[in-house]
Design a protein around this motif. Sequence first.
Motif, PDB file in Angstrom:
ATOM      1  N   ALA A  48       0.834  -1.209   0.000  1.00  0.00           N
ATOM      2  CA  ALA A  48       0.000   0.000   0.000  1.00  0.00           C
ATOM      3  C   ALA A  48       0.867   1.256   0.000  1.00  0.00           C
ATOM      4  CB  ALA A  48      -0.939  -0.007   1.204  1.00  0.00           C
ATOM      5  N   ALA A  49       1.935   1.247   0.793  1.00  0.00           N
ATOM      6  CA  ALA A  49       2.834   2.414   0.852  1.00  0.00           C
ATOM      7  C   ALA A  49       3.525   2.614  -0.499  1.00  0.00           C
ATOM      8  CB  ALA A  49       3.867   2.226   1.959  1.00  0.00           C
ATOM      9  N   GLU A  50       3.919   1.524  -1.130  1.00  0.00           N
ATOM     10  CA  GLU A  50       4.561   1.626  -2.451  1.00  0.00           C
ATOM     11  C   GLU A  50       3.579   2.163  -3.498  1.00  0.00           C
ATOM     12  OE1 GLU A  50       7.952  -1.874  -2.214  1.00  0.00           O
ATOM     13  OE2 GLU A  50       5.936  -2.416  -2.857  1.00  0.00           O
ATOM     14  N   GLU A  51       2.332   1.733  -3.409  1.00  0.00           N
ATOM     15  CA  GLU A  51       1.321   2.233  -4.347  1.00  0.00           C
ATOM     16  C   GLU A  51       1.081   3.729  -4.151  1.00  0.00           C
ATOM     17  OE1 GLU A  51      -2.141  -0.234  -3.873  1.00  0.00           O
ATOM     18  OE2 GLU A  51      -1.154  -1.966  -4.796  1.00  0.00           O
ATOM     19  N   ARG A  52       1.006   4.175  -2.884  1.00  0.00           N
ATOM     20  CA  ARG A  52       0.831   5.604  -2.619  1.00  0.00           C
ATOM     21  C   ARG A  52       2.018   6.407  -3.143  1.00  0.00           C
ATOM     22  NH1 ARG A  52      -1.399   3.548   2.137  1.00  0.00           N
ATOM     23  NH2 ARG A  52       0.522   3.823   3.325  1.00  0.00           N
ATOM     24  N   LEU A  53       3.211   5.873  -2.960  1.00  0.00           N
ATOM     25  CA  LEU A  53       4.410   6.545  -3.481  1.00  0.00           C
ATOM     26  C   LEU A  53       4.349   6.653  -4.997  1.00  0.00           C
ATOM     27  CD1 LEU A  53       7.214   7.782  -3.105  1.00  0.00           C
ATOM     28  CD2 LEU A  53       8.149   5.448  -3.195  1.00  0.00           C
ATOM     29  N   HIS A  54       3.965   5.580  -5.635  1.00  0.00           N
ATOM     30  CA  HIS A  54       3.855   5.567  -7.098  1.00  0.00           C
ATOM     31  C   HIS A  54       2.825   6.606  -7.566  1.00  0.00           C
ATOM     32  CE1 HIS A  54       4.005   4.004 -11.164  1.00  0.00           C
ATOM     33  NE2 HIS A  54       2.693   3.852 -11.155  1.00  0.00           N
ATOM     34  N   GLN A  55       1.692   6.671  -6.890  1.00  0.00           N
ATOM     35  CA  GLN A  55       0.656   7.644  -7.252  1.00  0.00           C
ATOM     36  C   GLN A  55       1.150   9.074  -7.073  1.00  0.00           C
ATOM     37  OE1 GLN A  55      -2.518   6.460  -4.678  1.00  0.00           O
ATOM     38  NE2 GLN A  55      -3.337   4.925  -6.099  1.00  0.00           N
ATOM     39  N   LEU A  56       1.807   9.345  -5.952  1.00  0.00           N
ATOM     40  CA  LEU A  56       2.344  10.684  -5.708  1.00  0.00           C
ATOM     41  C   LEU A  56       3.390  11.052  -6.759  1.00  0.00           C
ATOM     42  CD1 LEU A  56       2.807  10.895  -1.834  1.00  0.00           C
ATOM     43  CD2 LEU A  56       1.473  12.449  -3.265  1.00  0.00           C
ATOM     44  N   ASP A  57       4.233  10.089  -7.070  1.00  0.00           N
ATOM     45  CA  ASP A  57       5.284  10.333  -8.056  1.00  0.00           C
ATOM     46  C   ASP A  57       4.683  10.629  -9.432  1.00  0.00           C
ATOM     47  OD1 ASP A  57       8.035  10.636  -8.354  1.00  0.00           O
ATOM     48  OD2 ASP A  57       8.266   8.608  -9.176  1.00  0.00           O
ATOM     49  N   GLU A  58       3.667   9.867  -9.806  1.00  0.00           N
ATOM     50  CA  GLU A  58       3.000  10.109 -11.089  1.00  0.00           C
ATOM     51  C   GLU A  58       2.338  11.489 -11.103  1.00  0.00           C
ATOM     52  OE1 GLU A  58       0.247   6.912 -11.790  1.00  0.00           O
ATOM     53  OE2 GLU A  58       1.741   5.755 -12.904  1.00  0.00           O
ATOM     54  N   PHE A  59       1.665  11.836 -10.008  1.00  0.00           N
ATOM     55  CA  PHE A  59       1.002  13.134  -9.943  1.00  0.00           C
ATOM     56  C   PHE A  59       2.026  14.263 -10.016  1.00  0.00           C
ATOM     57  CE2 PHE A  59      -0.804  16.720  -7.482  1.00  0.00           C
ATOM     58  CZ  PHE A  59      -1.865  17.024  -8.330  1.00  0.00           C
ATOM     59  N   ARG A  60       3.156  14.100  -9.316  1.00  0.00           N
ATOM     60  CA  ARG A  60       4.204  15.113  -9.344  1.00  0.00           C
ATOM     61  C   ARG A  60       4.732  15.316 -10.767  1.00  0.00           C
ATOM     62  NH1 ARG A  60       9.750  14.042  -6.248  1.00  0.00           N
ATOM     63  NH2 ARG A  60       9.663  12.309  -7.691  1.00  0.00           N
ATOM     64  N   GLU A  61       4.963  14.226 -11.477  1.00  0.00           N
ATOM     65  CA  GLU A  61       5.470  14.338 -12.850  1.00  0.00           C
ATOM     66  C   GLU A  61       4.424  14.972 -13.771  1.00  0.00           C
ATOM     67  OE1 GLU A  61       8.632  13.969 -13.701  1.00  0.00           O
ATOM     68  OE2 GLU A  61       8.887  13.580 -11.557  1.00  0.00           O
ATOM     69  N   GLU A  62       3.179  14.605 -13.578  1.00  0.00           N
ATOM     70  CA  GLU A  62       2.099  15.188 -14.373  1.00  0.00           C
ATOM     71  C   GLU A  62       1.992  16.689 -14.098  1.00  0.00           C
ATOM     72  OE1 GLU A  62      -2.697  15.011 -14.132  1.00  0.00           O
ATOM     73  OE2 GLU A  62      -1.671  13.064 -14.130  1.00  0.00           O
ATOM     74  N   TYR A  63       2.064  17.058 -12.827  1.00  0.00           N
ATOM     75  CA  TYR A  63       1.963  18.472 -12.438  1.00  0.00           C
ATOM     76  C   TYR A  63       3.163  19.253 -12.986  1.00  0.00           C
ATOM     77  CZ  TYR A  63       1.040  22.574  -9.582  1.00  0.00           C
ATOM     78  OH  TYR A  63       0.779  23.849  -9.156  1.00  0.00           O
ATOM     79  N   ARG A  64       4.345  18.656 -12.891  1.00  0.00           N
ATOM     80  CA  ARG A  64       5.548  19.302 -13.408  1.00  0.00           C
ATOM     81  C   ARG A  64       5.404  19.551 -14.913  1.00  0.00           C
ATOM     82  NH1 ARG A  64      10.352  16.137 -11.707  1.00  0.00           N
ATOM     83  NH2 ARG A  64      10.139  17.334  -9.823  1.00  0.00           N
ATOM     84  N   GLY A  65       4.888  18.559 -15.618  1.00  0.00           N
ATOM     85  CA  GLY A  65       4.677  18.705 -17.062  1.00  0.00           C
ATOM     86  C   GLY A  65       3.703  19.833 -17.373  1.00  0.00           C
ATOM     87  N   ARG A  66       2.589  19.884 -16.620  1.00  0.00           N
ATOM     88  CA  ARG A  66       1.608  20.954 -16.846  1.00  0.00           C
ATOM     89  C   ARG A  66       2.212  22.328 -16.563  1.00  0.00           C
ATOM     90  NH1 ARG A  66      -3.275  19.975 -13.301  1.00  0.00           N
ATOM     91  NH2 ARG A  66      -2.177  18.180 -12.515  1.00  0.00           N
ATOM     92  N   SER A  67       2.992  22.413 -15.490  1.00  0.00           N
ATOM     93  CA  SER A  67       3.586  23.725 -15.156  1.00  0.00           C
ATOM     94  C   SER A  67       4.579  24.153 -16.227  1.00  0.00           C
ATOM     95  CB  SER A  67       4.238  23.691 -13.785  1.00  0.00           C
ATOM     96  OG  SER A  67       5.360  22.846 -13.765  1.00  0.00           O
ATOM     97  N   LEU A  68       5.312  23.226 -16.800  1.00  0.00           N
ATOM     98  CA  LEU A  68       6.252  23.582 -17.863  1.00  0.00           C
ATOM     99  C   LEU A  68       5.520  24.055 -19.115  1.00  0.00           C
ATOM    100  CD1 LEU A  68       8.970  20.796 -17.520  1.00  0.00           C
ATOM    101  CD2 LEU A  68       9.156  23.208 -16.868  1.00  0.00           C
ATOM    102  N   VAL A  69       4.413  23.373 -19.443  1.00  0.00           N
ATOM    103  CA  VAL A  69       3.626  23.770 -20.614  1.00  0.00           C
ATOM    104  C   VAL A  69       3.062  25.163 -20.402  1.00  0.00           C
ATOM    105  CG1 VAL A  69       1.500  23.294 -21.906  1.00  0.00           C
ATOM    106  CG2 VAL A  69       3.099  21.447 -21.390  1.00  0.00           C
TER     107      VAL A  69
END
Length: 168
Positions: A48-69
């Motif tokens: 469960a902790a690994e899944e939460r980390l994966h979700q946070l990491d994906e969201f961070r990368e998605e957010y970073r991409g949006r901010s760059l655009v």
Amino acid sequence: MSSWLRPCIEGIGKSMFKSQYALLLRLASENQQAAAERMRQAQGRLKAAEERLHQLDEFREEYRGRSLVQGAQGIAPVLWQDFQRFLLRLNEAVDTQQGEVDRAMQRFLLERQGWQDARKREKAFEKLLEREKMLWLLAEGRRQQKISDEFATRQFWDRQNVTQDEAS
């Protein structure tokens, strides 16, 4: 407890065999099962902790991409600072969650070691019980053979006495 050993222990009372290890084996088996359950729970928490980390990491990368655009399209400095602050918070959340994953992994490894130790103890008691049962079976076989030999000898002497009485 091994499935092949359970009938031996359950059948023991019928054959008058009393083991000093049966109770210890039962307790070790219960301890091993409890340790296995704790290990499964720790493994679930780790997953469960690994899944939460994966979700946070994906969201961070998605957010970073949006901010760059949005930054490339031109954005007000205040909004850019908000993006950067939120990205910092996401990084902190990812770091915190990584710490949770690390703690969950340590807990899982401890629980797995505890289960392995409990399993070794259970196996040791199984071997002791098995050896004790084999020794008892050998002694019981000797006792039965002695009774059989005594009976055969008694019958032989009874026949000899009957034959001598008839001869006299």
